[in-house]
Design a protein around this motif. Structure first.
Motif, PDB file in Angstrom:
ATOM      1  N   THR A  51       0.805  -1.223   0.000  1.00 36.97           N
ATOM      2  CA  THR A  51       0.000   0.000   0.000  1.00 36.97           C
ATOM      3  C   THR A  51       0.837   1.271   0.000  1.00 36.97           C
ATOM      4  O   THR A  51       0.353   2.325  -0.366  1.00 36.97           O
ATOM      5  CB  THR A  51      -0.951   0.036   1.208  1.00 36.97           C
ATOM      6  OG1 THR A  51      -0.164  -0.026   2.406  1.00 36.97           O
ATOM      7  CG2 THR A  51      -1.921  -1.129   1.173  1.00 36.97           C
ATOM      8  N   GLU A  52       2.070   1.207   0.415  1.00 33.59           N
ATOM      9  CA  GLU A  52       2.954   2.380   0.450  1.00 33.59           C
ATOM     10  C   GLU A  52       4.241   2.023  -0.286  1.00 33.59           C
ATOM     11  O   GLU A  52       5.201   1.556   0.312  1.00 33.59           O
ATOM     12  CB  GLU A  52       3.278   2.767   1.901  1.00 33.59           C
ATOM     13  CG  GLU A  52       2.089   3.200   2.717  1.00 33.59           C
ATOM     14  CD  GLU A  52       1.568   4.549   2.293  1.00 33.59           C
ATOM     15  OE1 GLU A  52       2.352   5.367   1.792  1.00 33.59           O
ATOM     16  OE2 GLU A  52       0.360   4.784   2.455  1.00 33.59           O
ATOM     17  N   PRO A  53       4.296   2.244  -1.608  1.00 37.10           N
ATOM     18  CA  PRO A  53       5.466   1.826  -2.387  1.00 37.10           C
ATOM     19  C   PRO A  53       6.799   2.359  -1.867  1.00 37.10           C
ATOM     20  O   PRO A  53       7.814   1.692  -1.964  1.00 37.10           O
ATOM     21  CB  PRO A  53       5.175   2.373  -3.787  1.00 37.10           C
ATOM     22  CG  PRO A  53       3.720   2.606  -3.820  1.00 37.10           C
ATOM     23  CD  PRO A  53       3.285   2.887  -2.414  1.00 37.10           C
ATOM     24  N   ALA A  54       6.796   3.566  -1.299  1.00 36.18           N
ATOM     25  CA  ALA A  54       8.044   4.135  -0.780  1.00 36.18           C
ATOM     26  C   ALA A  54       8.337   3.654   0.632  1.00 36.18           C
ATOM     27  O   ALA A  54       9.371   3.981   1.197  1.00 36.18           O
ATOM     28  CB  ALA A  54       7.963   5.660  -0.798  1.00 36.18           C
ATOM     29  N   GLY A  55       7.434   2.873   1.201  1.00 36.70           N
ATOM     30  CA  GLY A  55       7.613   2.396   2.565  1.00 36.70           C
ATOM     31  C   GLY A  55       7.054   3.382   3.578  1.00 36.70           C
ATOM     32  O   GLY A  55       6.637   4.482   3.247  1.00 36.70           O
ATOM     33  N   THR A  56       7.064   2.963   4.827  1.00 40.20           N
ATOM     34  CA  THR A  56       6.528   3.778   5.907  1.00 40.20           C
ATOM     35  C   THR A  56       7.636   4.072   6.909  1.00 40.20           C
ATOM     36  O   THR A  56       8.333   3.155   7.358  1.00 40.20           O
ATOM     37  CB  THR A  56       5.369   3.034   6.612  1.00 40.20           C
ATOM     38  OG1 THR A  56       4.365   2.741   5.637  1.00 40.20           O
ATOM     39  CG2 THR A  56       4.780   3.869   7.726  1.00 40.20           C
ATOM     40  N   VAL A  57       7.772   5.331   7.250  1.00 40.91           N
ATOM     41  CA  VAL A  57       8.771   5.741   8.241  1.00 40.91           C
ATOM     42  C   VAL A  57       8.190   5.547   9.637  1.00 40.91           C
ATOM     43  O   VAL A  57       7.025   5.880   9.887  1.00 40.91           O
ATOM     44  CB  VAL A  57       9.174   7.220   8.026  1.00 40.91           C
ATOM     45  CG1 VAL A  57      10.101   7.699   9.125  1.00 40.91           C
ATOM     46  CG2 VAL A  57       9.824   7.384   6.659  1.00 40.91           C
ATOM     47  N   TYR A  58       8.977   4.999  10.546  1.00 43.48           N
ATOM     48  CA  TYR A  58       8.553   4.815  11.936  1.00 43.48           C
ATOM     49  C   TYR A  58       9.732   5.083  12.864  1.00 43.48           C
ATOM     50  O   TYR A  58      10.881   5.146  12.435  1.00 43.48           O
ATOM     51  CB  TYR A  58       7.955   3.425  12.167  1.00 43.48           C
ATOM     52  CG  TYR A  58       8.900   2.266  11.934  1.00 43.48           C
ATOM     53  CD1 TYR A  58       9.501   1.622  13.002  1.00 43.48           C
ATOM     54  CD2 TYR A  58       9.182   1.810  10.649  1.00 43.48           C
ATOM     55  CE1 TYR A  58      10.367   0.552  12.792  1.00 43.48           C
ATOM     56  CE2 TYR A  58      10.033   0.747  10.431  1.00 43.48           C
ATOM     57  CZ  TYR A  58      10.625   0.120  11.514  1.00 43.48           C
ATOM     58  OH  TYR A  58      11.474  -0.931  11.304  1.00 43.48           O
ATOM     59  N   THR A  59       9.435   5.258  14.133  1.00 43.17           N
ATOM     60  CA  THR A  59      10.445   5.621  15.124  1.00 43.17           C
ATOM     61  C   THR A  59      10.616   4.527  16.159  1.00 43.17           C
ATOM     62  O   THR A  59       9.641   3.941  16.625  1.00 43.17           O
ATOM     63  CB  THR A  59      10.035   6.934  15.834  1.00 43.17           C
ATOM     64  OG1 THR A  59       9.912   7.961  14.848  1.00 43.17           O
ATOM     65  CG2 THR A  59      11.057   7.350  16.875  1.00 43.17           C
ATOM     66  N   VAL A  60      11.866   4.277  16.525  1.00 40.69           N
ATOM     67  CA  VAL A  60      12.198   3.428  17.667  1.00 40.69           C
ATOM     68  C   VAL A  60      12.689   4.379  18.752  1.00 40.69           C
ATOM     69  O   VAL A  60      13.677   5.091  18.571  1.00 40.69           O
ATOM     70  CB  VAL A  60      13.273   2.383  17.321  1.00 40.69           C
ATOM     71  CG1 VAL A  60      13.654   1.587  18.562  1.00 40.69           C
ATOM     72  CG2 VAL A  60      12.781   1.459  16.214  1.00 40.69           C
ATOM     73  N   GLN A  61      11.957   4.414  19.849  1.00 35.62           N
ATOM     74  CA  GLN A  61      12.297   5.324  20.944  1.00 35.62           C
ATOM     75  C   GLN A  61      13.403   4.723  21.799  1.00 35.62           C
ATOM     76  O   GLN A  61      13.304   3.588  22.262  1.00 35.62           O
ATOM     77  CB  GLN A  61      11.067   5.588  21.797  1.00 35.62           C
ATOM     78  CG  GLN A  61      11.292   6.577  22.913  1.00 35.62           C
ATOM     79  CD  GLN A  61      10.029   6.818  23.698  1.00 35.62           C
ATOM     80  OE1 GLN A  61       9.314   5.870  24.031  1.00 35.62           O
ATOM     81  NE2 GLN A  61       9.735   8.071  23.976  1.00 35.62           N
ATOM     82  N   VAL A  62      14.459   5.490  21.985  1.00 34.07           N
ATOM     83  CA  VAL A  62      15.554   5.111  22.879  1.00 34.07           C
ATOM     84  C   VAL A  62      15.436   6.066  24.055  1.00 34.07           C
ATOM     85  O   VAL A  62      15.724   7.252  23.930  1.00 34.07           O
ATOM     86  CB  VAL A  62      16.929   5.256  22.195  1.00 34.07           C
ATOM     87  CG1 VAL A  62      18.036   4.823  23.139  1.00 34.07           C
ATOM     88  CG2 VAL A  62      16.970   4.455  20.902  1.00 34.07           C
ATOM     89  N   GLY A  63      14.954   5.567  25.165  1.00 37.67           N
ATOM     90  CA  GLY A  63      14.707   6.489  26.267  1.00 37.67           C
ATOM     91  C   GLY A  63      14.347   5.794  27.537  1.00 37.67           C
ATOM     92  O   GLY A  63      14.606   4.608  27.701  1.00 37.67           O
TER      93      GLY A  63
END
Length: 124
Positions: free
Chosen positions: A87-99
């Motif tokens: 559904t998202e050809p460019a991919g989906t950006v997501y965050t891994v929280q380091v905290g």
């Protein structure tokens, strides 16, 4: 000065066909007391986290002893998840929280480490 070193904090790519990426967390100085660092995926539909020999989960805790071993980087594996394939050809950006640093060492307890940004690539 106490601080966490997170490398890299961007440019990671995972994929919906289970490709993984890694980053490391280390302490810059030997702490006076043990230090725990919480690692959390902020979008579990795109990526999960684990240590190299572990099982993927939404979060984990890295523990650093109050000795010279605290200077050894610990590796975190980010595993792409299959969700809405194609559904998202460019991919989906997501965050891994380091905290959520937990320690009786006041120099480390006050730290807010950099988060890690990854892109989960879609495959049709």
């Amino acid at each position: 000065m106490a601080r966490n070193q997170v490398t890299p904090t961007s440019g990671l790519s995972t994929s919906e066909n289970s490709e993984t990426a890694t980053f490391t967390v280390a302490l810059a100085t030997v702490p006076e007391f043990a230090v725990d660092v919480a690692i959390t995926s902020l979008d579990v539909t795109e990526g999960l986290v684990r240590i190299p020999s572990g099982t993927s989960a939404s979060s984990l805790t890295l523990s650093f002893a109050a000795d010279i071993s605290a200077l050894t980087p610990q590796t975190v594996v980010v595993a792409g998840q299959s969700y809405d394939v194609g559904t998202e050809p460019a991919g989906t950006v997501y965050t891994v929280q380091v905290g959520s640093v937990s320690s009786s060492d006041t120099g480390y307890a006050a730290i807010d480490p950099d988060n890690v940004v990854a892109r989960n690539l879609d495959f049709p």
